[in-house]
Design a protein around this motif. Structure first.
Motif, PDB file in Angstrom:
ATOM      1  N   HIS A  36       0.879  -4.736  -2.211  1.00 52.88           N
ATOM      2  CA  HIS A  36       1.897  -4.290  -3.162  1.00 52.88           C
ATOM      3  C   HIS A  36       2.371  -2.878  -2.815  1.00 52.88           C
ATOM      4  CE1 HIS A  36       0.052  -7.182  -6.369  1.00 52.88           C
ATOM      5  NE2 HIS A  36       0.670  -7.832  -5.397  1.00 52.88           N
ATOM      6  N   CYS A  37       1.434  -2.034  -2.423  1.00 52.16           N
ATOM      7  CA  CYS A  37       1.785  -0.653  -2.052  1.00 52.16           C
ATOM      8  C   CYS A  37       2.657  -0.624  -0.800  1.00 52.16           C
ATOM      9  CB  CYS A  37       0.518   0.169  -1.832  1.00 52.16           C
ATOM     10  SG  CYS A  37      -0.440   0.483  -3.339  1.00 52.16           S
ATOM     11  N   ALA A  38       2.314  -1.456   0.180  1.00 51.58           N
ATOM     12  CA  ALA A  38       3.090  -1.499   1.417  1.00 51.58           C
ATOM     13  C   ALA A  38       4.519  -1.964   1.164  1.00 51.58           C
ATOM     14  CB  ALA A  38       2.409  -2.413   2.429  1.00 51.58           C
ATOM     15  N   SER A  39       4.677  -2.894   0.227  1.00 51.71           N
ATOM     16  CA  SER A  39       6.004  -3.401  -0.109  1.00 51.71           C
ATOM     17  C   SER A  39       6.830  -2.366  -0.867  1.00 51.71           C
ATOM     18  CB  SER A  39       5.869  -4.678  -0.954  1.00 51.71           C
ATOM     19  OG  SER A  39       7.121  -5.135  -1.388  1.00 51.71           O
ATOM     20  N   ALA A  40       6.195  -1.665  -1.806  1.00 52.96           N
ATOM     21  CA  ALA A  40       6.916  -0.699  -2.644  1.00 52.96           C
ATOM     22  C   ALA A  40       7.156   0.626  -1.933  1.00 52.96           C
ATOM     23  CB  ALA A  40       6.140  -0.461  -3.935  1.00 52.96           C
ATOM     24  N   GLY A  41       6.265   1.002  -1.013  1.00 53.85           N
ATOM     25  CA  GLY A  41       6.275   2.328  -0.409  1.00 53.85           C
ATOM     26  C   GLY A  41       7.580   2.792   0.207  1.00 53.85           C
ATOM     27  N   PRO A  42       8.322   1.925   0.904  1.00 54.86           N
ATOM     28  CA  PRO A  42       9.591   2.383   1.487  1.00 54.86           C
ATOM     29  C   PRO A  42      10.672   2.693   0.458  1.00 54.86           C
ATOM     30  CG  PRO A  42       8.746   0.455   2.650  1.00 54.86           C
ATOM     31  CD  PRO A  42       7.930   0.599   1.399  1.00 54.86           C
ATOM     32  N   HIS A  43      10.467   2.305  -0.790  1.00 54.52           N
ATOM     33  CA  HIS A  43      11.506   2.439  -1.812  1.00 54.52           C
ATOM     34  C   HIS A  43      11.141   3.373  -2.959  1.00 54.52           C
ATOM     35  CE1 HIS A  43      13.294  -1.037   0.185  1.00 54.52           C
ATOM     36  NE2 HIS A  43      12.095  -1.596   0.139  1.00 54.52           N
ATOM     37  N   VAL A  44       9.849   3.462  -3.270  1.00 53.01           N
ATOM     38  CA  VAL A  44       9.372   4.230  -4.423  1.00 53.01           C
ATOM     39  C   VAL A  44       8.145   5.018  -3.992  1.00 53.01           C
ATOM     40  CG1 VAL A  44       8.387   4.042  -6.746  1.00 53.01           C
ATOM     41  CG2 VAL A  44      10.186   2.463  -6.041  1.00 53.01           C
ATOM     42  N   ALA A  45       8.023   6.255  -4.450  1.00 50.84           N
ATOM     43  CA  ALA A  45       6.787   7.000  -4.191  1.00 50.84           C
ATOM     44  C   ALA A  45       5.611   6.190  -4.733  1.00 50.84           C
ATOM     45  CB  ALA A  45       6.844   8.366  -4.861  1.00 50.84           C
ATOM     46  N   THR A  46       4.646   5.895  -3.876  1.00 49.58           N
ATOM     47  CA  THR A  46       3.602   4.920  -4.208  1.00 49.58           C
ATOM     48  C   THR A  46       2.219   5.483  -3.931  1.00 49.58           C
ATOM     49  OG1 THR A  46       5.112   3.101  -3.662  1.00 49.58           O
ATOM     50  CG2 THR A  46       2.765   2.582  -3.721  1.00 49.58           C
ATOM     51  N   GLY A  47       1.322   5.282  -4.882  1.00 46.65           N
ATOM     52  CA  GLY A  47      -0.063   5.702  -4.728  1.00 46.65           C
ATOM     53  C   GLY A  47      -0.997   4.508  -4.734  1.00 46.65           C
TER      54      GLY A  47
END
Length: 308
Positions: free
Chosen positions: A279-290
């Motif tokens: 989930h983090c890998a998918s969101a990371g390019p678009h939203v700051a992700t922790g």
């Protein structure tokens, strides 16, 4: 003087999360500590470029202007630098006019041991090992894994949280892992009126809730969202858990296994916290992700479940 209180939100951040230290870190990796120190000292008057967490920190510190005379949001710098090599970091803080005055420069040692002493409710870092130590100490913590970070178009500060193993314990996720989706659904239906135990981010969510209560609900500069792969009928236990905690969450999105990224973009999240690497890998390019390295999904033998 101890200025911490239950009404104050204190966030600890590493220097590499706040500023882009990739070039100097590469010098350290390639040439060692002495070369790294010389590199930083020679450039201590050159401001560092903003890092992944810089926009989030900037937006959080602006909340104090809305809160009037009482500064209830504080950011503390925790760094593996020495004070000597860290001077460039503090000079950069001054350059960007960030109201950050407290710091611990640990000279190569991990700074996690100072998190509780500073009264921090959240720790953001690029060092996964430090994040795990912070979680072991009972402090919400995440490894920043995004390739992008920026202020959302919203004037609000918008947080998005996964549910199981982040806001809640991983007790339900363990059922899914060991017995499958059907057993998970049946178990959650049977326990619908039994609140879930708190996960590592429950105290941080509670601190955000206390800040929100300083404003009329329609004017709060902070907004929170639960973005979970759960679906009905597993939704009821989550709703009743938040009710039992007496914590408001503004939006609850039950995705039933759909990809979270488009929903996070639609919500205009400033930051998203999840325990699942995929989930983090998918969101990371678009939203700051922790990434929150907690719970059964982060044990060596685990695989990424799609249901929790």
């Amino acid at each position: 003087m101890d200025n911490t209180s239950d009404d104050k939100l204190v966030i600890a951040i590493s220097s590499r999360a706040l500023f882009n230290l990739d070039d100097s870190h590469e010098v350290y990796e390639r040439e060692g500590l002495e070369a790294y120190s010389a590199y930083q000292v020679a450039r201590e008057e050159e401001p560092l470029e903003p890092g992944e967490a810089f926009p989030l920190v900037q937006k959080m510190l602006r909340l104090n202007a809305m809160l009037g005379d009482e500064a209830r949001v504080e950011v503390v710098l925790l760094s593996r630098n020495s004070a000597d090599t860290g001077l460039r970091v503090f000079n950069s803080i001054q350059h960007y006019e960030l109201p950050i005055s407290r710091a611990a420069f640990c000279g190569g040692e991990s700074p996690w041991r100072y998190i509780r002493a500073f009264g921090c409710q959240l720790f953001l870092s690029n060092e996964a090992e430090d994040v795990r130590y912070a979680l072991d100490c009972g402090v919400a913590a995440a490894t920043l894994v995004s390739s992008r970070g920026g202020l959302s178009d919203s004037g609000q500060l918008r947080f998005a949280f996964d549910g199981d193993a982040v806001l809640f314990s991983d007790e339900a996720e363990r059922v899914f892992k060991t017995e499958g989706l059907e057993a998970f659904t049946a178990s959650e239906q049977a326990a619908a009126r039994t609140p879930l135990s708190g996960g590592p981010f429950k105290p941080f969510l509670a601190a955000l809730h206390r800040l929100q209560q300083s404003f009329p609900a329609s004017e709060a500069p902070i907004r929170t969202a639960l973005v979970t792969a759960r679906s009905a009928p597993a939704h009821e236990r989550v709703i009743r858990t938040l009710r039992a905690w007496n914590i408001r969450i503004d939006e609850s999105i039950f995705l039933g296994g759909l990809n979270k990224t488009e929903f996070l973009r639609a919500y205009q999240a400033d930051v998203f916290f999840d325990d699942q690497q995929t989930h983090c890998a998918s969101a990371g390019p678009h939203v700051a992700t922790g990434h929150v390295p907690h719970g059964v999904a982060n044990t060596p033998a685990s695989v990424d479940p799609a249901a929790t």
